[in-house]
Design a protein around this motif. Structure first.
Motif, PDB file in Angstrom:
ATOM      1  N   THR A  61       0.822  -1.283  -0.176  1.00 32.30           N
ATOM      2  CA  THR A  61      -0.001  -0.040  -0.271  1.00 32.30           C
ATOM      3  C   THR A  61       0.817   1.329  -0.066  1.00 32.30           C
ATOM      4  OG1 THR A  61      -0.218  -0.102   2.345  1.00 32.30           O
ATOM      5  CG2 THR A  61      -1.954  -1.036   1.274  1.00 32.30           C
ATOM      6  N   SER A  62       1.865   1.167  -0.632  1.00 33.54           N
ATOM      7  CA  SER A  62       2.834   2.389  -0.762  1.00 33.54           C
ATOM      8  C   SER A  62       3.423   2.443  -2.209  1.00 33.54           C
ATOM      9  CB  SER A  62       3.638   2.696   0.166  1.00 33.54           C
ATOM     10  OG  SER A  62       4.662   1.851   0.515  1.00 33.54           O
ATOM     11  N   GLU A 110       0.160   2.138  -5.983  1.00 30.33           N
ATOM     12  CA  GLU A 110      -0.678   3.216  -6.268  1.00 30.33           C
ATOM     13  C   GLU A 110      -0.688   4.045  -7.738  1.00 30.33           C
ATOM     14  OE1 GLU A 110      -2.897   6.960  -4.397  1.00 30.33           O
ATOM     15  OE2 GLU A 110      -1.220   6.351  -3.196  1.00 30.33           O
ATOM     16  N   GLU A 154      -7.186  -1.946   0.589  1.00 28.68           N
ATOM     17  CA  GLU A 154      -8.315  -0.971   0.798  1.00 28.68           C
ATOM     18  C   GLU A 154      -7.869   0.613   0.341  1.00 28.68           C
ATOM     19  OE1 GLU A 154     -10.889   0.398   4.882  1.00 28.68           O
ATOM     20  OE2 GLU A 154      -9.483  -1.302   4.965  1.00 28.68           O
ATOM     21  N   ALA A 155      -6.773   0.966   0.635  1.00 30.95           N
ATOM     22  CA  ALA A 155      -6.227   2.387   0.515  1.00 30.95           C
ATOM     23  C   ALA A 155      -6.412   2.536  -1.143  1.00 30.95           C
ATOM     24  CB  ALA A 155      -4.899   2.372   0.652  1.00 30.95           C
ATOM     25  N   TYR A 156      -6.535   1.693  -2.100  1.00 34.77           N
ATOM     26  CA  TYR A 156      -6.781   1.902  -3.413  1.00 34.77           C
ATOM     27  C   TYR A 156      -8.296   1.750  -3.911  1.00 34.77           C
ATOM     28  CZ  TYR A 156      -1.832   1.527  -3.152  1.00 34.77           C
ATOM     29  OH  TYR A 156      -0.527   1.800  -2.762  1.00 34.77           O
ATOM     30  N   ASN A 185      -1.885  12.349  -3.818  1.00 30.20           N
ATOM     31  CA  ASN A 185      -3.362  12.356  -3.134  1.00 30.20           C
ATOM     32  C   ASN A 185      -4.092  13.898  -3.231  1.00 30.20           C
ATOM     33  OD1 ASN A 185      -5.960  12.334  -1.412  1.00 30.20           O
ATOM     34  ND2 ASN A 185      -5.202  10.199  -1.197  1.00 30.20           N
ATOM     35  N   ASP A 224      -2.163   8.202   8.476  1.00 33.10           N
ATOM     36  CA  ASP A 224      -3.084   8.061   7.178  1.00 33.10           C
ATOM     37  C   ASP A 224      -3.012   9.326   6.719  1.00 33.10           C
ATOM     38  OD1 ASP A 224      -4.532   9.670   8.634  1.00 33.10           O
ATOM     39  OD2 ASP A 224      -5.975   8.213   9.225  1.00 33.10           O
TER      40      ASP A 224
END
Length: 317
Positions: free
Chosen positions: A12-13, A17, A57-59, A155, A202
């Motif tokens: 998730t980094s 992304e 979930e972050a994406y 973001n 976050d």
């Protein structure tokens, strides 16, 4: 024609992304054309392709779909996009066109020792450059490489507002996962300054921390056009870097040269003086990053246009 974009499962980094951003944009242009393929790094190469897991979930905001049967998609009319960290999987795609997206040059060198460059020369139809550092690297290793610039964007939560300069605190932020050994002498030297590591935050809390601080320092490797320096600048921090990797390229990190240091360990007095001056005259220094903030704000639009060009290439080749 479909486009299949590979990414490590459950990471998730960084690069993943970017991959989801591409998938989302291509489907905006041509619905149902792009899909993710997740790679389980805990399995042997060749068996790792096509992990049937949900998107991190972050994406979820990118609303992507994935496939697990990559072999069925391996046809001459389709395109597979590999990040440079997954080049060992290139041989398992036999028929589709292969595109290599260079997001992190240094990580490629470390993970492969450049052992498969000849294969890359022979099998990759198009190179995508996330940074001018990666463009320079590929063109030095693969003369006349067929390449196209395609970067990324941060973001949208970053840079929506700037906390007033006079209310910011004398805080210097840093990423403890990057270049900490090179930064530690400066932390010891400038112990008068409050140093805060950016870890376990976050997006909301990252924005809050950056909006309340004055400085972000990064003496890491800069294997690509890194996100946290851009996030910090977008949120109004003054950014100080070394001249490693992408930070050596003014198009990747377009900050005034007096905020970049060739050998930070040999410039501690100069750095300490700069930190004092930033804290004492913050607004004056912050204004020098206005062009960098404008560039960062334009990156999403540029990314969308670059994806448009890439999709046209996919349709024509």
């Amino acid at each position: 024609m479909n486009v299949y974009i590979l990414a490590p499962a459950n990471r998730t980094s960084g690069g993943p992304e970017l991959a989801h951003q591409m998938c989302h944009r291509i489907n905006e242009l041509s619905p149902g054309t792009a899909f993710m393929i997740y790679v389980d790094l805990n399995r042997p190469v060749g068996e790792d392709l096509g992990a049937d897991v949900p998107a991190p979930e972050a994406y979820a905001i990118y609303d992507t779909e994935h496939i697990s049967d990559y072999a069925a998609a391996d046809t001459p009319d389709n395109v597979f996009v590999f990040p440079e960290g997954l080049t060992l999987s290139l041989p398992f795609i036999k028929n589709a066109k292969k595109v290599l997206w260079w997001m992190s040059v240094d990580n490629y060198i470390i993970s492969t020792k450049e052992s498969n460059l000849s294969q890359i020369r022979n099998e990759v139809s198009l190179h995508l450059y996330q940074s001018y550092y990666s463009k320079d690297y590929v063109e030095s290793k693969i003369p006349n490489a067929n390449g196209m610039y395609l970067s990324d964007y941060i973001n949208d939560a970053h840079g929506q507002f700037l906390f007033p300069a006079h209310l910011r605190q004398d805080i210097a932020l840093y990423n403890p996962a990057k270049g900490y050994n090179e930064l530690k002498p400066l932390i010891d030297k400038a112990s008068w300054l409050k140093w805060i590591a950016l870890t376990g935050l976050d997006v909301e809390h990252m924005v809050f921390m950056m909006q309340n601080s004055k400085i972000y320092v990064d003496f890491g490797e800069h294997p690509g056009k890194d996100r946290i320096p851009r996030e910090a600048a977008a949120n109004g921090c003054c950014v100080i870097t070394n001249k490693k990797g992408a930070a050596a390229f003014s198009k990747d990190v377009p900050i005034p040269d007096n905020y970049k240091f060739e050998a930070p360990a040999d410039s501690l007095d100069e750095l300490d003086s700069l930190l004092h001056d930033i804290c004492d005259n913050f607004k004056e220094h912050q204004d020098k990053f206005a062009d960098y903030r404008k560039m960062i704000a334009s990156e999403k639009s540029s990314f969308e246009k670059d994806c448009d060009k890439f999709l046209e290439w996919c349709k024509k080749n």
